[in-house]
Design a protein around this motif. Sequence first.
Motif, PDB file in Angstrom:
ATOM      1  N   TYR A 133     -24.556  22.198  24.284  1.00 13.03           N
ATOM      2  CA  TYR A 133     -24.307  20.813  24.670  1.00 13.03           C
ATOM      3  C   TYR A 133     -22.808  20.573  24.599  1.00 13.03           C
ATOM      4  CZ  TYR A 133     -29.267  20.546  23.532  1.00 13.03           C
ATOM      5  OH  TYR A 133     -30.621  20.784  23.480  1.00 13.03           O
ATOM      6  N   VAL A 134     -22.251  20.018  25.660  1.00 19.61           N
ATOM      7  CA  VAL A 134     -20.826  19.699  25.688  1.00 19.61           C
ATOM      8  C   VAL A 134     -20.662  18.281  25.147  1.00 19.61           C
ATOM      9  CG1 VAL A 134     -18.751  19.545  27.091  1.00 19.61           C
ATOM     10  CG2 VAL A 134     -20.525  21.223  27.665  1.00 19.61           C
ATOM     11  N   ILE A 135     -20.167  18.185  23.929  1.00 21.38           N
ATOM     12  CA  ILE A 135     -20.051  16.914  23.219  1.00 21.38           C
ATOM     13  C   ILE A 135     -18.595  16.451  23.272  1.00 21.38           C
ATOM     14  CG2 ILE A 135     -20.376  15.740  21.026  1.00 21.38           C
ATOM     15  CD1 ILE A 135     -22.969  16.687  22.439  1.00 21.38           C
ATOM     16  N   ASP A 136     -18.388  15.231  23.756  1.00 22.44           N
ATOM     17  CA  ASP A 136     -17.031  14.744  23.994  1.00 22.44           C
ATOM     18  C   ASP A 136     -16.284  14.425  22.707  1.00 22.44           C
ATOM     19  OD1 ASP A 136     -17.125  14.779  26.848  1.00 22.44           O
ATOM     20  OD2 ASP A 136     -18.403  13.001  26.777  1.00 22.44           O
ATOM     21  N   LEU A 137     -15.024  14.842  22.686  1.00 23.10           N
ATOM     22  CA  LEU A 137     -14.056  14.426  21.677  1.00 23.10           C
ATOM     23  C   LEU A 137     -13.031  13.526  22.350  1.00 23.10           C
ATOM     24  CD1 LEU A 137     -13.274  17.846  19.916  1.00 23.10           C
ATOM     25  CD2 LEU A 137     -14.992  16.146  19.259  1.00 23.10           C
ATOM     26  N   TYR A 138     -12.432  12.608  21.574  1.00 19.97           N
ATOM     27  CA  TYR A 138     -11.423  11.726  22.142  1.00 19.97           C
ATOM     28  C   TYR A 138     -10.551  11.168  21.033  1.00 19.97           C
ATOM     29  CZ  TYR A 138     -15.350   8.608  20.964  1.00 19.97           C
ATOM     30  OH  TYR A 138     -16.398   7.980  20.330  1.00 19.97           O
ATOM     31  N   ALA A 139      -9.319  10.859  21.382  1.00 16.99           N
ATOM     32  CA  ALA A 139      -8.390  10.259  20.430  1.00 16.99           C
ATOM     33  C   ALA A 139      -8.759   8.802  20.203  1.00 16.99           C
ATOM     34  CB  ALA A 139      -6.968  10.365  20.955  1.00 16.99           C
ATOM     35  N   PRO A 140      -8.565   8.291  18.979  1.00 18.51           N
ATOM     36  CA  PRO A 140      -8.902   6.890  18.715  1.00 18.51           C
ATOM     37  C   PRO A 140      -7.901   5.903  19.285  1.00 18.51           C
ATOM     38  CG  PRO A 140      -8.008   7.910  16.747  1.00 18.51           C
ATOM     39  CD  PRO A 140      -8.144   9.000  17.761  1.00 18.51           C
ATOM     40  N   ASP A 141      -6.671   6.335  19.494  1.00 20.22           N
ATOM     41  CA  ASP A 141      -5.611   5.436  19.957  1.00 20.22           C
ATOM     42  C   ASP A 141      -4.972   6.032  21.206  1.00 20.22           C
ATOM     43  OD1 ASP A 141      -3.291   3.930  20.378  1.00 20.22           O
ATOM     44  OD2 ASP A 141      -3.020   3.537  18.243  1.00 20.22           O
ATOM     45  N   LEU A 142      -5.277   5.453  22.357  1.00 19.12           N
ATOM     46  CA  LEU A 142      -4.759   5.982  23.613  1.00 19.12           C
ATOM     47  C   LEU A 142      -3.310   5.593  23.851  1.00 19.12           C
ATOM     48  CD1 LEU A 142      -7.852   5.513  25.954  1.00 19.12           C
ATOM     49  CD2 LEU A 142      -7.175   7.512  24.611  1.00 19.12           C
ATOM     50  N   ALA A 143      -2.813   4.616  23.140  1.00 14.91           N
ATOM     51  CA  ALA A 143      -1.389   4.276  23.242  1.00 14.91           C
ATOM     52  C   ALA A 143      -0.546   5.393  22.632  1.00 14.91           C
ATOM     53  CB  ALA A 143      -1.102   2.951  22.560  1.00 14.91           C
ATOM     54  N   ASP A 144      -1.001   5.905  21.484  1.00 16.92           N
ATOM     55  CA  ASP A 144      -0.279   7.007  20.832  1.00 16.92           C
ATOM     56  C   ASP A 144      -0.607   8.351  21.460  1.00 16.92           C
ATOM     57  OD1 ASP A 144       0.943   5.290  19.090  1.00 16.92           O
ATOM     58  OD2 ASP A 144      -0.461   5.639  17.439  1.00 16.92           O
ATOM     59  N   ASN A 145      -1.767   8.462  22.085  1.00 13.96           N
ATOM     60  CA  ASN A 145      -2.218   9.720  22.679  1.00 13.96           C
ATOM     61  C   ASN A 145      -2.654   9.467  24.124  1.00 13.96           C
ATOM     62  OD1 ASN A 145      -3.599   9.713  19.572  1.00 13.96           O
ATOM     63  ND2 ASN A 145      -2.208  11.392  20.061  1.00 13.96           N
ATOM     64  N   PRO A 146      -1.697   9.333  25.029  1.00 11.24           N
ATOM     65  CA  PRO A 146      -2.035   8.951  26.406  1.00 11.24           C
ATOM     66  C   PRO A 146      -2.895   9.962  27.150  1.00 11.24           C
ATOM     67  CG  PRO A 146       0.295   9.508  26.198  1.00 11.24           C
ATOM     68  CD  PRO A 146      -0.242   9.423  24.814  1.00 11.24           C
ATOM     69  N   ASN A 147      -2.935  11.223  26.680  1.00 11.60           N
ATOM     70  CA  ASN A 147      -3.832  12.204  27.310  1.00 11.60           C
ATOM     71  C   ASN A 147      -5.189  12.271  26.618  1.00 11.60           C
ATOM     72  OD1 ASN A 147      -3.241  13.568  24.947  1.00 11.60           O
ATOM     73  ND2 ASN A 147      -2.521  15.454  25.940  1.00 11.60           N
ATOM     74  N   ALA A 148      -5.425  11.399  25.633  1.00  9.88           N
ATOM     75  CA  ALA A 148      -6.697  11.261  24.907  1.00  9.88           C
ATOM     76  C   ALA A 148      -6.992  12.424  23.975  1.00  9.88           C
ATOM     77  CB  ALA A 148      -7.864  11.056  25.878  1.00  9.88           C
ATOM     78  N   VAL A 149      -6.017  13.266  23.697  1.00  7.61           N
ATOM     79  CA  VAL A 149      -6.233  14.447  22.861  1.00  7.61           C
ATOM     80  C   VAL A 149      -5.508  14.280  21.531  1.00  7.61           C
ATOM     81  CG1 VAL A 149      -5.897  16.941  22.671  1.00  7.61           C
ATOM     82  CG2 VAL A 149      -6.480  15.922  24.886  1.00  7.61           C
ATOM     83  N   ASN A 150      -6.262  14.443  20.440  1.00  8.02           N
ATOM     84  CA  ASN A 150      -5.686  14.421  19.102  1.00  8.02           C
ATOM     85  C   ASN A 150      -6.639  15.179  18.184  1.00  8.02           C
ATOM     86  OD1 ASN A 150      -5.002  13.757  16.393  1.00  8.02           O
ATOM     87  ND2 ASN A 150      -3.957  11.897  17.086  1.00  8.02           N
ATOM     88  N   LEU A 151      -6.283  16.397  17.826  1.00 11.13           N
ATOM     89  CA  LEU A 151      -7.183  17.218  17.014  1.00 11.13           C
ATOM     90  C   LEU A 151      -7.373  16.640  15.621  1.00 11.13           C
ATOM     91  CD1 LEU A 151      -6.484  19.235  19.350  1.00 11.13           C
ATOM     92  CD2 LEU A 151      -6.750  21.057  17.655  1.00 11.13           C
TER      93      LEU A 151
END
Length: 290
Positions: A133-151
Amino acid sequence: MEYQSLDAFLTESKDLLAAGPVAMIFAEDLVEVVSTLRHHMRAGFRTILLLGPNEVSLPPDLELRTHRIIYPAHITGKLTEAVNRIIEAAPPKTWLYYCYNGEYLFHPFSETRDVRELLTFHTEERRNAMLTYVIDLYAPDLADNPNAVNLKEAMIDRAGYFALARPDPANHNHPKERQLDFFGGLRWRFEEHIPANRRKIDRISLFRAKPGLKMLENHTFNDEEYNTYACPWHHNLTAVIASFRVAKALKFNPGSSFDIHSFLWHNSVPFEWNSQQLMDLGLMEPGQWF
């Protein structure tokens, strides 16, 4: 080792495919390529292929362990084409795996058991493929992480997943046996931005090569048994690919980027980067493997 094309790799070094399990990492862009490679090396894959642009820069330790193939992975259909060519070139029964950059494989008890142990058990259960199952990850703050990636601060949906019967066009659209279409995550919550044929979250990411096997564009195979979630007599193992790919695409795509200001909702929780959380959420199945 670097190869200027997939043709060059298959001509010069296809013998490397005998050292399975083989991971094929497709880099559509330069985001989190290094972390993706390191994660799958720790998982226990014997051979790592990186198919992507020449601009990818790797640290020396990864260069030594990665077979780089210059390949246009960002072009629609090129992943399927490459996977099928590698299936054809690999020795029969070799376990293969594929994912994109920014995606991370988890399986039951992956902190203490590697992917080789997983596939040995799955093989003993007479299974030639494993549902992921491909389960989505995403950054909580898109202002700080405009590409939506934050490990470090990655979020995951704890609810909102569901399955529908998979109709069989060859049998008056009756449901296929032991096959379901799975949905949820960002593809479900932002479905107005996702084409209907790309909303499923199931993928047969782990499978054994065999003569005549072909992967289709919808991430299923021409052998229907490969597309099943379990054998007829009991539940089998399933796994998860934790993926930033959809979040990243929704923010890169001009048609959706300006409409989405946050991916957070009341069912967002921090991703803990372990298999227990995924099992507790019911997102993967340990089967008979205790």
